[in-house]
Enzyme design. Structure first.
Site, PDB file in Angstrom:
ATOM      1  N   SER A 142       0.835  -1.208   0.000  1.00 28.24           N
ATOM      2  CA  SER A 142       0.000   0.000   0.000  1.00 28.24           C
ATOM      3  C   SER A 142       0.867   1.254   0.000  1.00 28.24           C
ATOM      4  O   SER A 142       1.984   1.251   0.544  1.00 28.24           O
ATOM      5  CB  SER A 142      -0.875   0.022   1.246  1.00 28.24           C
ATOM      6  N   TYR A 152      -1.190  -0.156  10.673  1.00 26.57           N
ATOM      7  CA  TYR A 152      -1.477  -0.629   9.304  1.00 26.57           C
ATOM      8  C   TYR A 152      -0.352  -0.168   8.363  1.00 26.57           C
ATOM      9  O   TYR A 152       0.135  -0.941   7.541  1.00 26.57           O
ATOM     10  CB  TYR A 152      -2.837  -0.094   8.836  1.00 26.57           C
TER      11      TYR A 152
HETATM   12  N1  LIG Z   1      -9.195  -0.502  -0.478  1.00 23.30           N
HETATM   13  C1  LIG Z   1      -8.132   0.274  -0.321  1.00 23.30           C
HETATM   14  O1  LIG Z   1      -8.232   1.525  -0.299  1.00 23.30           O
HETATM   15  C2  LIG Z   1      -6.755  -0.341  -0.197  1.00 23.30           C
HETATM   16  C3  LIG Z   1      -5.635   0.501  -0.344  1.00 23.30           C
HETATM   17  C4  LIG Z   1      -4.369  -0.028  -0.249  1.00 23.30           C
HETATM   18  C5  LIG Z   1      -4.195  -1.392  -0.025  1.00 23.30           C
HETATM   19  N2  LIG Z   1      -5.297  -2.195   0.131  1.00 23.30           N
HETATM   20  C6  LIG Z   1      -5.051  -3.624   0.389  1.00 23.30           C
HETATM   21  O2  LIG Z   1      -5.716  -4.394  -0.620  1.00 23.30           O
HETATM   22  C7  LIG Z   1      -6.026  -5.682  -0.108  1.00 23.30           C
HETATM   23  C8  LIG Z   1      -7.484  -6.008  -0.420  1.00 23.30           C
HETATM   24  O3  LIG Z   1      -8.316  -5.035   0.197  1.00 23.30           O
HETATM   25  P1  LIG Z   1      -9.762  -4.676  -0.358  1.00 23.30           P
HETATM   26  O4  LIG Z   1      -9.863  -3.200  -0.349  1.00 23.30           O
HETATM   27  O5  LIG Z   1     -10.041  -5.405  -1.601  1.00 23.30           O
HETATM   28  O6  LIG Z   1     -10.662  -5.238   0.862  1.00 23.30           O
HETATM   29  P2  LIG Z   1     -12.130  -5.892   0.886  1.00 23.30           P
HETATM   30  O7  LIG Z   1     -12.994  -5.339  -0.204  1.00 23.30           O
HETATM   31  O8  LIG Z   1     -12.582  -5.728   2.294  1.00 23.30           O
HETATM   32  O9  LIG Z   1     -11.874  -7.449   0.582  1.00 23.30           O
HETATM   33  C9  LIG Z   1     -11.114  -8.224   1.479  1.00 23.30           C
HETATM   34  C10 LIG Z   1     -11.028  -9.673   0.992  1.00 23.30           C
HETATM   35  O10 LIG Z   1     -10.140 -10.374   1.871  1.00 23.30           O
HETATM   36  C11 LIG Z   1     -10.801 -11.473   2.492  1.00 23.30           C
HETATM   37  N3  LIG Z   1     -10.305 -11.595   3.860  1.00 23.30           N
HETATM   38  C12 LIG Z   1     -10.349 -10.660   4.850  1.00 23.30           C
HETATM   39  N4  LIG Z   1      -9.833 -11.144   5.993  1.00 23.30           N
HETATM   40  C13 LIG Z   1      -9.436 -12.427   5.712  1.00 23.30           C
HETATM   41  C14 LIG Z   1      -8.850 -13.465   6.486  1.00 23.30           C
HETATM   42  N5  LIG Z   1      -8.588 -13.312   7.800  1.00 23.30           N
HETATM   43  N6  LIG Z   1      -8.568 -14.652   5.885  1.00 23.30           N
HETATM   44  C15 LIG Z   1      -8.865 -14.839   4.573  1.00 23.30           C
HETATM   45  N7  LIG Z   1      -9.428 -13.897   3.793  1.00 23.30           N
HETATM   46  C16 LIG Z   1      -9.719 -12.710   4.356  1.00 23.30           C
HETATM   47  C17 LIG Z   1     -12.305 -11.111   2.424  1.00 23.30           C
HETATM   48  O11 LIG Z   1     -13.172 -12.262   2.431  1.00 23.30           O
HETATM   49  P3  LIG Z   1     -13.787 -12.883   3.810  1.00 23.30           P
HETATM   50  O12 LIG Z   1     -14.290 -11.730   4.629  1.00 23.30           O
HETATM   51  O13 LIG Z   1     -14.835 -13.835   3.357  1.00 23.30           O
HETATM   52  O14 LIG Z   1     -12.631 -13.595   4.463  1.00 23.30           O
HETATM   53  C18 LIG Z   1     -12.370 -10.408   1.069  1.00 23.30           C
HETATM   54  O15 LIG Z   1     -12.423 -11.371   0.047  1.00 23.30           O
HETATM   55  C19 LIG Z   1      -5.694  -5.638   1.391  1.00 23.30           C
HETATM   56  O16 LIG Z   1      -4.450  -6.229   1.609  1.00 23.30           O
HETATM   57  C20 LIG Z   1      -5.629  -4.149   1.695  1.00 23.30           C
HETATM   58  O17 LIG Z   1      -4.811  -3.884   2.796  1.00 23.30           O
HETATM   59  C21 LIG Z   1      -6.572  -1.702   0.043  1.00 23.30           C
END
Ligand SMILES: NC(=O)c1ccc[n+]([C@@H]2O[C@H](COP(=O)([O-])OP(=O)(O)OC[C@H]3O[C@@H](n4cnc5c(N)ncnc54)[C@H](OP(=O)(O)O)[C@@H]3O)[C@@H](O)[C@H]2O)c1
Length: 260
Positions: A142, A152
């Site tokens: 990130s 984080y």
């Molecule tokens: N969105 C942003 O602004 C942003 C920015 C920078 C980086 N990121 C990074 O991008 C990645 C994805 O984030 P996102 O925004 O796509 O989040 P999201 O929409 O909340 O999706 C999260 C995904 O991860 C799974 N997950 C969460 N906790 C888990 C666990 N303990 N074990 C297995 N699976 C798990 C969830 O499914 P279940 O709940 O069914 O497990 C879901 O499929 C993360 O690493 C986040 O830190 C996001």
């Protein structure tokens, strides 16, 4: 042949960025292995992607903050009969809990998910893929890892550095490693972590599909880092090169804005 072929293991492949990766890879004809906790959602996403793209979609219910579950997923990476050619280390969540407190359970669980699981899966995939002489590993870090907003940020700083180090280590083995640094992306991430987003201007938000298109193009071009969008490339540049006092005071303002 594109380097993006074969079966792709996507952690957190049922929502947000992970779902966008699953969809884009299925569109290219890759079979999938989706990993997440919610079994019902895994089943319905697998059924949808398989029907729409005609690919085989395997699923594994696993909580990657659990050591046993993570080790079970890592074992799947050893299969020679049905090899995983692409690993997307994506599952994660927001974390804005105070660091100075008596109960650090939320922090240790976050470290298990976003540090330990990333390490275990990438190391295992790196070893197996380099023996085979090909493969792709994408680690989702990130832009937040370039500043010191909270734990984080510290966790994502580790992912960014770890992934860059793995990329260097595997140079010349045929395995490509991409460190992906998203900025703010509209997904379930902020809602799940109860992070306030009202102060983030609309123009800064990224679209998950667009982010993934850029990331996959970067892999095909042989790049080792991707910071999708010009605006976040500039923000990332400033976070690393602007005077520290300036970055610190901008980070302090960001901390205030994110609290509920
Ligand atoms: N969105 C942003 O602004 C942003 C920015 C920078 C980086 N990121 C990074 O991008 C990645 C994805 O984030 P996102 O925004 O796509 O989040 P999201 O929409 O909340 O999706 C999260 C995904 O991860 C799974 N997950 C969460 N906790 C888990 C666990 N303990 N074990 C297995 N699976 C798990 C969830 O499914 P279940 O709940 O069914 O497990 C879901 O499929 C993360 O690493 C986040 O830190 C996001």
């Amino acid at each position: 042949m594109s380097v993006l072929h074969g079966r792709a293991l996507v952690t957190g492949g049922t929502a947000g960025i992970g779902y966008a990766f699953a969809q884009a890879l299925a569109e290219r004809g890759c079979d999938l292995l989706l990993v997440a906790r919610d079994g019902e959602r895994l089943r319905s996403v697998a059924e949808e992607l398989s029907r729409r793209h005609g690919v085989d979609v395997e699923t594994m219910i696993a909580d990657l903050s659990d050591h046993g579950d993570t080790d079970r997923v890592a074992t799947r990476l050893d299969s020679a009969d049905d090899p995983v050619e692409i690993l997307v280390n994506n599952a994660g969540h927001g974390l804005h809990d105070a660091i100075a407190q008596h109960d650090v359970t939320a922090h240790t669980r976050a470290l298990d998910l976003m540090v330990r699981a990333v390490l275990v899966l990438a190391s295992r995939a790196g070893a197996t893929m380099s023996d085979r002489g090909h493969g792709v590993i994408i680690n989702v870090g990130s832009v937040a890892g370039l500043i010191a907003q909270n734990n984080y940020s510290a966790i994502k700083a580790w992912v960014n550095t770890f992934s860059d180090a793995l990329s260097l280590e595997l140079m010349g083995t045929g395995v490509r490693v991409l460190t992906l640094l998203p900025g703010w992306v509209r997904t379930e991430f902020h809602g799940r972590a109860e992070i306030r987003t009202s102060s983030i201007p609309d123009f800064l938000w990224l679209d998950a599909d667009r982010l993934v298109t850029d990331a996959l193009a970067a892999v095909e071009e042989g790049k080792d880092r991707s910071v999708p969008s010009k605006r976040f490339a500039i923000i990332a540049f400033l976070a690393q090169r602007a005077p520290r006092a300036l970055v610190r005071s901008a980070t302090a303002r960001l901390r205030k804005g994110a609290r509920h």
